[in-house]
Design an enzyme around this catalytic site. Structure first.
Site, PDB file in Angstrom:
ATOM      1  N   LYS A  93       0.835  -1.197   0.000  1.00 29.73           N
ATOM      2  CA  LYS A  93       0.000   0.000   0.000  1.00 29.73           C
ATOM      3  C   LYS A  93       0.875   1.254   0.000  1.00 29.73           C
ATOM      4  O   LYS A  93       1.889   1.311   0.685  1.00 29.73           O
ATOM      5  CB  LYS A  93      -0.919  -0.016   1.221  1.00 29.73           C
ATOM      6  CG  LYS A  93      -1.848  -1.230   1.228  1.00 29.73           C
ATOM      7  CD  LYS A  93      -2.612  -1.368   2.521  1.00 29.73           C
ATOM      8  CE  LYS A  93      -1.708  -1.679   3.682  1.00 29.73           C
ATOM      9  NZ  LYS A  93      -2.443  -1.882   4.947  1.00 29.73           N
ATOM     10  N   THR A 143      -7.507   9.004   9.765  1.00 32.45           N
ATOM     11  CA  THR A 143      -7.108   7.789   9.037  1.00 32.45           C
ATOM     12  C   THR A 143      -6.830   6.621   9.981  1.00 32.45           C
ATOM     13  O   THR A 143      -6.228   5.640   9.571  1.00 32.45           O
ATOM     14  CB  THR A 143      -5.845   8.062   8.197  1.00 32.45           C
ATOM     15  OG1 THR A 143      -4.832   8.570   9.083  1.00 32.45           O
ATOM     16  CG2 THR A 143      -6.114   9.058   7.090  1.00 32.45           C
ATOM     17  N   GLY A 193      -7.081   3.280  11.638  1.00 29.90           N
ATOM     18  CA  GLY A 193      -7.733   2.026  11.268  1.00 29.90           C
ATOM     19  C   GLY A 193      -7.837   1.787   9.773  1.00 29.90           C
ATOM     20  O   GLY A 193      -8.498   0.838   9.335  1.00 29.90           O
ATOM     21  N   THR A 194      -7.169   2.607   8.993  1.00 29.02           N
ATOM     22  CA  THR A 194      -7.235   2.477   7.537  1.00 29.02           C
ATOM     23  C   THR A 194      -6.792   1.084   7.070  1.00 29.02           C
ATOM     24  O   THR A 194      -7.468   0.446   6.265  1.00 29.02           O
ATOM     25  CB  THR A 194      -6.326   3.538   6.875  1.00 29.02           C
ATOM     26  OG1 THR A 194      -6.699   4.815   7.387  1.00 29.02           O
ATOM     27  CG2 THR A 194      -6.480   3.547   5.381  1.00 29.02           C
ATOM     28  N   GLY A 195      -5.647   0.617   7.593  1.00 33.61           N
ATOM     29  CA  GLY A 195      -5.112  -0.677   7.159  1.00 33.61           C
ATOM     30  C   GLY A 195      -6.021  -1.828   7.560  1.00 33.61           C
ATOM     31  O   GLY A 195      -6.242  -2.764   6.786  1.00 33.61           O
ATOM     32  N   CYS A 196      -6.573  -1.741   8.775  1.00 29.94           N
ATOM     33  CA  CYS A 196      -7.495  -2.783   9.253  1.00 29.94           C
ATOM     34  C   CYS A 196      -8.724  -2.845   8.358  1.00 29.94           C
ATOM     35  O   CYS A 196      -9.165  -3.920   7.940  1.00 29.94           O
ATOM     36  CB  CYS A 196      -7.952  -2.486  10.680  1.00 29.94           C
ATOM     37  SG  CYS A 196      -6.626  -2.261  11.856  1.00 29.94           S
TER      38      CYS A 196
END
Ligand code: PXL
Length: 269
Positions: free
Chosen positions: A175, A207, A209-212
């Site tokens: 990412k 942003t 928690g974006t990856g979760c």
């Protein structure tokens, strides 16, 4: 109708923006029945992480067994795994229950720098769990730690993706959000060719928690039977909407908007 089912093995974020809370909200929005195995409890809010409390080994093992002895998740995602012992346990149960569609979000540090994975556990993640992955979804700093290379440009990102596939992850997604450009380019690799998912960078503090959320959306789509590229494409639209339609919750880095994607689908925006 048999509903698609997904399991997340991750930490708890009491603030509801990351961890299992983000995963469950995302599964629900994408019409997937969600289950959880909780590895640790983080005490945190939008200004930072105040504490991390790991669940005992036995507590995690029993949650995995209670889940595996009765449920048949169509996809499984891992988030915060915290320690070598937990990674080994998850790998063992993965083989025992013959689960499929493993999505590894190699969570390592929280936004403020709090460690969510012990340093020595990175090697265990590489040797024990990544070989089982359908897809591994690191951001740039995580990809650097997993591959041991520094990632400056797009071809570095491609090389990192190649290395993850060499480690045994069937697909890799590097990412681009931690880069600095106005366009964010996520590099997807299927072992033969690259696909580039490009989106305009939204400038916002919200942003957390974006990856979760992104990896949970991939997991939900895989649970429903999508191809990996189709799952990543839908998940990318889900997270873009969640960042764009900000909720403005909390004084610091607030959560993304898990409602946004479906609200748009229903024309409610
Ligand atoms: O976003 C990474 C992450 C994952 N899991 C838990 C977290 C965080 C970040 O704070 O708290 C439980």
């Amino acid at each position: 109708m048999r509903i698609a089912q997904a399991l997340t093995i991750a930490g708890s974020d009491n603030g509801g923006g990351a961890g299992i809370q983000a995963d469950l909200k995302t599964f629900q929005e994408l019409s997937v029945y969600g289950m959880t195995v909780i590895t640790a409890i983080a005490a945190q809010n939008t200004t930072g992480v105040q504490g991390v409390f790991p669940i005992s080994y036995e507590g995690i093992a029993q949650q995995l067994d209670s889940t595996g002895d009765d449920f048949k998740p169509n996809a499984v995602k891992t988030g915060m795994l915290y320690s070598t012992e937990i990674i080994q346990l998850v790998a063992e149960k993965w083989r025992h229950y013959e689960w499929s569609n493993l999505v590894i979000d190699p969570v390592m540090v929280a936004k403020g720098g709090a460690p969510l994975l012990q340093q020595q556990a990175i090697q265990t993640l590489i040797t024990e769990l990544i070989p089982h992955a359908r897809i591994t979804t690191p951001n740039i700093p995580e990809a650097e730690l997993l591959t041991g290379m520094s990632i400056r440009n797009l071809s570095d990102r491609e090389e990192a993706a190649r290395r993850l596939v060499q480690m045994g992850s069937t697909y890799a997604l590097i990412k681009g959000g931690h880069d600095t450009g106005g366009m964010i380019v996520d590099v997807f690799y299927d072992g033969r060719s690259f696909h580039y998912l490009e989106n305009i960078r939204i400038v916002t503090p919200h942003t957390h928690g974006t990856g979760c959320t992104y990896s949970a959306a991939i997991t939900a789509e895989l649970a429903k039977g999508s191809s990996v590229l189709a799952a990543v494409t839908t998940a990318r639209a889900f997270i873009q909407a969640a960042i764009e339609d900000e909720l403005g919750i909390g004084a610091g880095h607030g959560p993304t908007n898990h409602f946004a994607y479906q609200r748009r689908q229903r024309g409610e925006r």
